[in-house]
Design an enzyme around this catalytic site. Sequence first.
Site, PDB file in Angstrom:
ATOM      1  N   ASN A 292       0.870  -1.170   0.000  1.00  0.00           N
ATOM      2  CA  ASN A 292       0.000   0.000   0.000  1.00  0.00           C
ATOM      3  C   ASN A 292       0.913   1.228   0.000  1.00  0.00           C
ATOM      4  O   ASN A 292       1.484   1.572   1.022  1.00  0.00           O
ATOM      5  CB  ASN A 292      -0.903  -0.026   1.245  1.00  0.00           C
ATOM      6  CG  ASN A 292      -1.745   1.227   1.357  1.00  0.00           C
ATOM      7  OD1 ASN A 292      -1.801   2.032   0.424  1.00  0.00           O
ATOM      8  ND2 ASN A 292      -2.417   1.402   2.491  1.00  0.00           N
ATOM      9  N   TRP A 293       1.045   1.839  -1.167  1.00  0.00           N
ATOM     10  CA  TRP A 293       1.966   2.970  -1.296  1.00  0.00           C
ATOM     11  C   TRP A 293       1.378   4.278  -0.766  1.00  0.00           C
ATOM     12  O   TRP A 293       2.080   5.302  -0.759  1.00  0.00           O
ATOM     13  CB  TRP A 293       2.401   3.141  -2.762  1.00  0.00           C
ATOM     14  CG  TRP A 293       3.434   2.161  -3.200  1.00  0.00           C
ATOM     15  CD1 TRP A 293       4.093   1.247  -2.422  1.00  0.00           C
ATOM     16  CD2 TRP A 293       3.959   1.996  -4.530  1.00  0.00           C
ATOM     17  NE1 TRP A 293       4.989   0.530  -3.180  1.00  0.00           N
ATOM     18  CE2 TRP A 293       4.926   0.962  -4.474  1.00  0.00           C
ATOM     19  CE3 TRP A 293       3.703   2.611  -5.746  1.00  0.00           C
ATOM     20  CZ2 TRP A 293       5.633   0.548  -5.606  1.00  0.00           C
ATOM     21  CZ3 TRP A 293       4.405   2.199  -6.876  1.00  0.00           C
ATOM     22  CH2 TRP A 293       5.362   1.181  -6.804  1.00  0.00           C
TER      23      TRP A 293
ATOM     24  N   GLU B 248      -6.316  -4.796  10.042  1.00  0.00           N
ATOM     25  CA  GLU B 248      -5.243  -3.858  10.362  1.00  0.00           C
ATOM     26  C   GLU B 248      -5.619  -3.083  11.626  1.00  0.00           C
ATOM     27  O   GLU B 248      -6.387  -2.115  11.553  1.00  0.00           O
ATOM     28  CB  GLU B 248      -5.048  -2.865   9.211  1.00  0.00           C
ATOM     29  CG  GLU B 248      -4.649  -3.511   7.903  1.00  0.00           C
ATOM     30  CD  GLU B 248      -4.047  -2.489   6.949  1.00  0.00           C
ATOM     31  OE1 GLU B 248      -2.889  -2.640   6.602  1.00  0.00           O
ATOM     32  OE2 GLU B 248      -4.744  -1.532   6.588  1.00  0.00           O
TER      33      GLU B 248
ATOM     34  N   SER C 108       2.626  -2.305  10.453  1.00  0.00           N
ATOM     35  CA  SER C 108       4.047  -2.404  10.786  1.00  0.00           C
ATOM     36  C   SER C 108       4.685  -3.743  10.404  1.00  0.00           C
ATOM     37  O   SER C 108       5.552  -4.251  11.112  1.00  0.00           O
ATOM     38  CB  SER C 108       4.264  -2.093  12.270  1.00  0.00           C
ATOM     39  OG  SER C 108       3.872  -0.749  12.538  1.00  0.00           O
TER      40      SER C 108
ATOM     41  N   GLY D 153       2.525  -1.165   4.355  1.00  0.00           N
ATOM     42  CA  GLY D 153       2.635   0.254   4.018  1.00  0.00           C
ATOM     43  C   GLY D 153       4.087   0.671   3.893  1.00  0.00           C
ATOM     44  O   GLY D 153       4.732   0.460   2.871  1.00  0.00           O
TER      45      GLY D 153
HETATM   46  P1  PGA Z   1       2.280   0.179   7.726  1.00  0.00           P
HETATM   47  O1  PGA Z   1       0.858   0.451   6.975  1.00  0.00           O
HETATM   48  O2  PGA Z   1       2.808  -1.133   7.168  1.00  0.00           O
HETATM   49  O3  PGA Z   1       3.134   1.351   7.379  1.00  0.00           O
HETATM   50  O4  PGA Z   1       1.984   0.060   9.178  1.00  0.00           O
HETATM   51  C1  PGA Z   1      -0.044  -0.585   6.699  1.00  0.00           C
HETATM   52  C2  PGA Z   1      -1.279  -0.025   6.016  1.00  0.00           C
HETATM   53  O5  PGA Z   1      -1.709   1.099   6.346  1.00  0.00           O
HETATM   54  O6  PGA Z   1      -1.870  -0.678   5.133  1.00  0.00           O
END
Ligand code: PGA
Length: 253
Positions: free
Chosen positions: A8-9, A172, A217, A238
């Site tokens: 997810n950019w 999430e 994360s 992300g």
């Molecule tokens: P993150 O984001 O891996 O930076 O925690 C995940 C997301 O929002 O899909």
Amino acid sequence: MKKLVAANWKMYKNRTEAAQCVLDLIPLLKHIPADREVALFAPFTVLGSCSDVINSKGADNRLFLGGQDVYPASEGAFTGEISPEMLADCGCRFVLTGHSERRHVLGESSEFVGRKTAFALEKGLDVVLCIGETLEQREAGQLESVLAEQIGGGTADVPAGIEAARLSFAYEPVWAIGTGKVAGESEILEAHLLVRRLIEKKFGAKASEMRILYGGSVKPDNAGKIIGLDNVDGLLVGGASLQAESFSKIALA
Ligand code: PGA
């Protein structure tokens, strides 16, 4: 069921940066196992550039594109919005709905997320519906009720006969997104089992064939452990997806 590892950019990368990242990623993903799929949820403005690279390198059966959001109409006077058909035209197979940043920063309700989810599926996109509780909700003992509300609203108009592979869920926890605080093993197991039970209520036996991704994360050093847990059928990444090398390590973990 193929596991899905998705980037997810968010609101990062211009066209040049995005095209370069896809170019770097393609050889790194050459040895992706046959039981895994990789998707890139990229900003609307770079989808065309990413699609061109994927097609020119013949990686279109290994790396799939997705939009980060969609509007539940094919066209019309909806300034700033984008339709499923427009996403498909830019090379997308997937779309995200209900990401926590859209729920909490842009104020989207589960009812609206549900309209997007059903419409995108109807128009041929595969959907990853995001759900997850805030820290406040978790501490107030509301994990189950929050997930039930988000899944109930998010799938309200999805036909029970939908092909299982076309609808995935991404759990999430909001407190783990972009914070470096990954959920613990027992928290992930508990939440994913709850999600499985809740989708069974709506979709019956085929719920076992629907993917439940974990996001929050995820990094190269924790991805292997998380993707190996029961009821974890993929990852939504992300921050660590912005560099080809770290994302490819996660995809192969
Ligand atoms: P993150 O984001 O891996 O930076 O925690 C995940 C997301 O929002 O899909």
